[in-house]
Design a protein around this motif. Sequence first.
Motif, short mmCIF file in Angstrom:
data_model
loop_
_atom_site.label_atom_id
_atom_site.label_comp_id
_atom_site.label_asym_id
_atom_site.label_seq_id
_atom_site.Cartn_x
_atom_site.Cartn_y
_atom_site.Cartn_z
N PHE A 162 5.30 -1.31 14.94
CA PHE A 162 4.27 -2.22 14.49
C PHE A 162 2.88 -1.57 14.40
CE2 PHE A 162 7.45 -5.19 16.06
CZ PHE A 162 7.39 -6.22 15.13
N LEU A 163 2.09 -2.09 13.46
CA LEU A 163 0.65 -1.86 13.47
C LEU A 163 0.04 -2.88 14.42
CD1 LEU A 163 -0.09 -1.59 9.64
CD2 LEU A 163 0.17 0.32 11.24
N GLN A 164 -0.92 -2.45 15.22
CA GLN A 164 -1.68 -3.39 16.04
C GLN A 164 -3.02 -3.63 15.36
OE1 GLN A 164 -2.12 -2.46 20.25
NE2 GLN A 164 -4.14 -3.41 20.25
N ILE A 165 -3.39 -4.89 15.15
CA ILE A 165 -4.63 -5.22 14.49
C ILE A 165 -5.45 -6.18 15.35
CG2 ILE A 165 -3.59 -4.91 12.21
CD1 ILE A 165 -3.56 -7.95 11.89
N ASP A 166 -6.78 -6.17 15.14
CA ASP A 166 -7.60 -7.11 15.90
C ASP A 166 -8.18 -8.21 15.03
OD1 ASP A 166 -9.64 -5.85 14.55
OD2 ASP A 166 -10.78 -5.28 16.34
N ALA A 167 -7.77 -8.28 13.76
CA ALA A 167 -8.14 -9.44 12.94
C ALA A 167 -7.46 -10.67 13.56
CB ALA A 167 -7.68 -9.25 11.50
N PRO A 168 -8.20 -11.72 13.89
CA PRO A 168 -7.60 -12.87 14.58
C PRO A 168 -6.48 -13.51 13.76
CG PRO A 168 -9.98 -12.97 14.71
CD PRO A 168 -9.66 -11.88 13.73
N ILE A 169 -5.29 -13.61 14.35
CA ILE A 169 -4.16 -14.33 13.75
C ILE A 169 -3.60 -15.28 14.80
CG2 ILE A 169 -3.56 -12.61 12.01
CD1 ILE A 169 -1.44 -11.52 13.87
N ILE A 176 -7.41 -1.78 12.16
CA ILE A 176 -6.14 -1.36 12.75
C ILE A 176 -6.47 -0.71 14.08
CG2 ILE A 176 -4.16 0.18 12.52
CD1 ILE A 176 -4.35 -0.20 9.50
N SER A 177 -5.99 -1.32 15.15
CA SER A 177 -6.33 -0.86 16.49
C SER A 177 -5.39 0.24 16.99
CB SER A 177 -6.28 -2.04 17.48
OG SER A 177 -7.11 -3.09 17.04
N ALA A 178 -4.15 0.23 16.52
CA ALA A 178 -3.17 1.23 16.94
C ALA A 178 -1.99 1.17 15.98
CB ALA A 178 -2.71 0.98 18.38
N SER A 179 -1.13 2.15 16.05
CA SER A 179 0.07 2.16 15.21
C SER A 179 1.27 2.59 16.04
CB SER A 179 -0.11 3.10 14.01
OG SER A 179 -0.31 4.44 14.46
N GLY A 180 2.46 2.36 15.50
CA GLY A 180 3.68 2.77 16.20
C GLY A 180 3.97 1.97 17.44
N ARG A 181 3.54 0.72 17.50
CA ARG A 181 3.76 -0.09 18.70
C ARG A 181 5.20 -0.58 18.78
NH1 ARG A 181 -0.21 1.41 21.98
NH2 ARG A 181 -2.17 0.27 21.74
N ASP A 182 5.79 -0.47 19.97
CA ASP A 182 7.12 -1.00 20.26
C ASP A 182 6.94 -2.20 21.19
OD1 ASP A 182 9.68 -1.59 21.05
OD2 ASP A 182 10.16 0.41 21.83
N ILE A 183 7.19 -3.41 20.68
CA ILE A 183 6.97 -4.62 21.47
C ILE A 183 8.29 -5.25 21.92
CG2 ILE A 183 4.77 -5.07 20.35
CD1 ILE A 183 6.15 -7.24 18.68
N GLY A 184 9.40 -4.54 21.70
CA GLY A 184 10.69 -5.06 22.14
C GLY A 184 11.26 -6.12 21.24
N ALA A 185 10.78 -6.20 19.99
CA ALA A 185 11.26 -7.23 19.08
C ALA A 185 12.58 -6.86 18.42
CB ALA A 185 10.22 -7.51 18.00
N GLY A 186 12.88 -5.57 18.31
CA GLY A 186 14.09 -5.15 17.63
C GLY A 186 14.28 -3.64 17.73
N ALA A 188 0.84 -1.20 0.00
CA ALA A 188 0.00 0.00 0.00
C ALA A 188 0.87 1.25 0.00
CB ALA A 188 -0.92 -0.01 1.22
N SER A 189 0.49 2.21 -0.80
CA SER A 189 1.22 3.48 -0.85
C SER A 189 0.68 4.47 0.16
CB SER A 189 1.14 4.08 -2.26
OG SER A 189 -0.21 4.22 -2.66
N ASP A 190 -0.59 4.35 0.51
CA ASP A 190 -1.20 5.25 1.48
C ASP A 190 -0.96 4.74 2.90
OD1 ASP A 190 -2.24 6.84 -0.55
OD2 ASP A 190 -4.08 5.64 -0.68
N LYS A 191 -0.67 5.67 3.80
CA LYS A 191 -0.44 5.30 5.19
C LYS A 191 -1.77 4.89 5.82
CE LYS A 191 1.48 6.99 9.55
NZ LYS A 191 2.10 8.15 10.24
N PRO A 192 -1.84 3.70 6.42
CA PRO A 192 -3.10 3.28 7.04
C PRO A 192 -3.39 4.11 8.29
CG PRO A 192 -1.36 1.73 7.57
CD PRO A 192 -0.78 2.70 6.58
N ARG A 193 -4.67 4.24 8.58
CA ARG A 193 -5.10 4.98 9.75
C ARG A 193 -5.72 4.03 10.78
NH1 ARG A 193 -9.06 9.58 8.27
NH2 ARG A 193 -10.20 7.80 7.40
N VAL A 194 -5.61 4.42 12.03
CA VAL A 194 -6.26 3.64 13.08
C VAL A 194 -7.77 3.66 12.82
CG1 VAL A 194 -6.75 3.51 15.55
CG2 VAL A 194 -4.46 4.14 14.76
N GLY A 195 -8.35 2.48 12.80
CA GLY A 195 -9.77 2.35 12.49
C GLY A 195 -10.04 1.82 11.11
N ASP A 196 -9.03 1.81 10.21
CA ASP A 196 -9.20 1.25 8.87
C ASP A 196 -9.41 -0.26 8.95
OD1 ASP A 196 -8.98 3.63 7.53
OD2 ASP A 196 -6.91 3.34 6.87
#
Length: 501
Positions: free
Chosen positions: A235-242, A220-230, A192-200
Motif C-alpha cells: 500500500f501507499l500511505q497517504i495523509d489526505a483525510p479519507i 504520500i507519506s510512505a510506500s510499500g506498507r503491509d497492513i495484513g490485508a492480503g 499514472a504511469s510514473d511511480k509516485p514518490r514519498v512526498g508527492d
Amino acid sequence: MTTHTKLGSKGRKAVYAAMIAGLLGATALTGTISHAGTQATKTDISLNTAPASGFADLVENVMPSVVSVQSKFTPVATGNEDGARDQRRQFQFGFPQGSPFEQFFRNQPGRNGGAMPHPRRRNGTSQGSGFIISEDGYAVTNNHVIKGASEVSLKFSDGREFDAKVIGADPKTDLALLKIDSKDKFTPVKFASDKPRVGDWVVAVGNPFGLGGTVTTGIISASGRDIGAGPYDNFLQIDAPINRGNSGGPAFNLKGEVVGINTAIFSPSGGSVGIGFAIPASTAEDIIADLKDDGNVTRGWLGVQIQKVSEDIASSIGLDEPTGTLVAAVTDGSPAEKSGLRTGDTILKVNGADIKGPKELSRAVAKIKPGTSVDMTVFRDGKQRDIKVSIGEMPGEKQASLNSERDSGPAADQKLGLALAPAEDGEGVVVADVMPGSPAAEQGIRQGDVILEVDGAFVDQPDAAVAAIRQSSARSGKSPVLLLVKNDRGQRFVALKIAKG
C-alpha cells in the motif's frame, strides 16, 4: 494564565483580534484554493509543486469521472450471516482479522457513540466510491464495497445515476471492476504511469459518509506498507483525510492521474487521523486489465510455503545476512517440486531481481504469466545455485502460504523446554508440552506441533530428536539449531538458540 492576568483590556482585545485575524486568514486561504481557476492550466501542473492558485482546475477536470457507489443487499435474517460478514464487518474502515492493526478497531464508537453499525443492517445498503476508466462506462472500486451486493448503482457529481454490473472482483487485492449499463459516453481518468514518490502531492475525491464529491489533499507519506490485508499488500500511505465512504475512490497526482485506490484507514478513534492506505496504480492496472479480460485474475503459482529469514535462521544455514525467503514446505506435484526446489532452500533472486522477504516473492511470482520459465537463485547447503522453474497457474484460491513471522530473541533458559512424544503416523515427533519461558516457548513452539527435522535430518523418535538437538547445539556452538516444525497452519523453520550447560 499569569500572562493573561497582566494584560489590560486593550491588550486582551489586541490578542483576540490577532487570533480572529489568523482564523479568518486561514478561511480566506481555503476559499482561494476552492475557487481559483483562471491562472493555472493543466500543463502548468507538476507532480511535486502545488499550483499557486490551488487545486480547483485539477478537481474540475477529474470530478466528472468520480462516482459514488451504492450497494444494496438482500435482507439477512437475524443470527448467523454468511461468509461475507468477516470481510464486510470492517466496511470502509479497518483491517481484516489477524492484521497487526486490528487492535485499533475493537469496540470503536460510531458517530452517535455506540458500536460501529454493520453496513448490512443500515437499510440493506452501503456506500463507497469509484472512478470511470473508459468512455463506455467501466468503473473501478473496492471489492469490499460491492461484495455480496444484489444491486449496484453509480451516481455522478452532476446527479446522473446508473445501474452497474459487477464484471469481476479480486478479494486478494480488494479490487472490483464494474460496468455501467448505458450507451452514454463517460469521461474517464487513467492510471499514472510514473511511480509516485514519498512526498508527492495527492488529491483524494470520494463519497465520505454519503457526502459525494468531497475533495481532500495531502501527500504520500510512505510506500510499500503491509497492513495484513492480503498476501500482496504493497500500500501507499497517504495523509489526505479519507473516511468511511471513501473506499474505492481515487487518489490523484497533480496531473489528474490515479496513483492509488483508497482502501483503508488507521484510526484509533473511528475517524480520519491522517493515516490512510491506497492500492498503488501499478498493482491496480494489471488486476483491472485481467478482470476486464474474463472477470477473473490469473496468477502465477510456485507451490511452496514460505517464511521470513531471521538473523538466527540466517546464522544457522550459513547466510551472511537475513535476506531472501525460506522454503518451509513444497507442495506435492507443484511447479516447485517439479523444478527441484527443496524444503530448506532460501530463494534469493527471481530472474535476477533480489527477493528480500516473503511478500516480495509472493508478488513476484503472482505477476508471472503461467507457463513462463524463470531463473531462481537459491541458497542450499552453503552454496548459491540457479534453478529453472516453470511457473504454474494458481489453482482456485490457493496461494503462497505465509507462516507467522516471529523474531528470534536470545535464550534466557539453559534447558530445551520441550516434552516430546512419538507421532501416530511415524512422521516426526509431537510436542507434548512446552515449558513457559523456555527457548522453545519464546520461538512460538506450541503443544501439538510436530518437529519433522533437526538441522535437515529427519527425526521420528523423541530420544533421537532430543539427542540430535543437543548434538547440533554442542557442535555449532553459538549457532541456533534449525527445526522444521509442522502444525495445522503449515510448516515453518524455527531457529532454536540453546545456551550451553
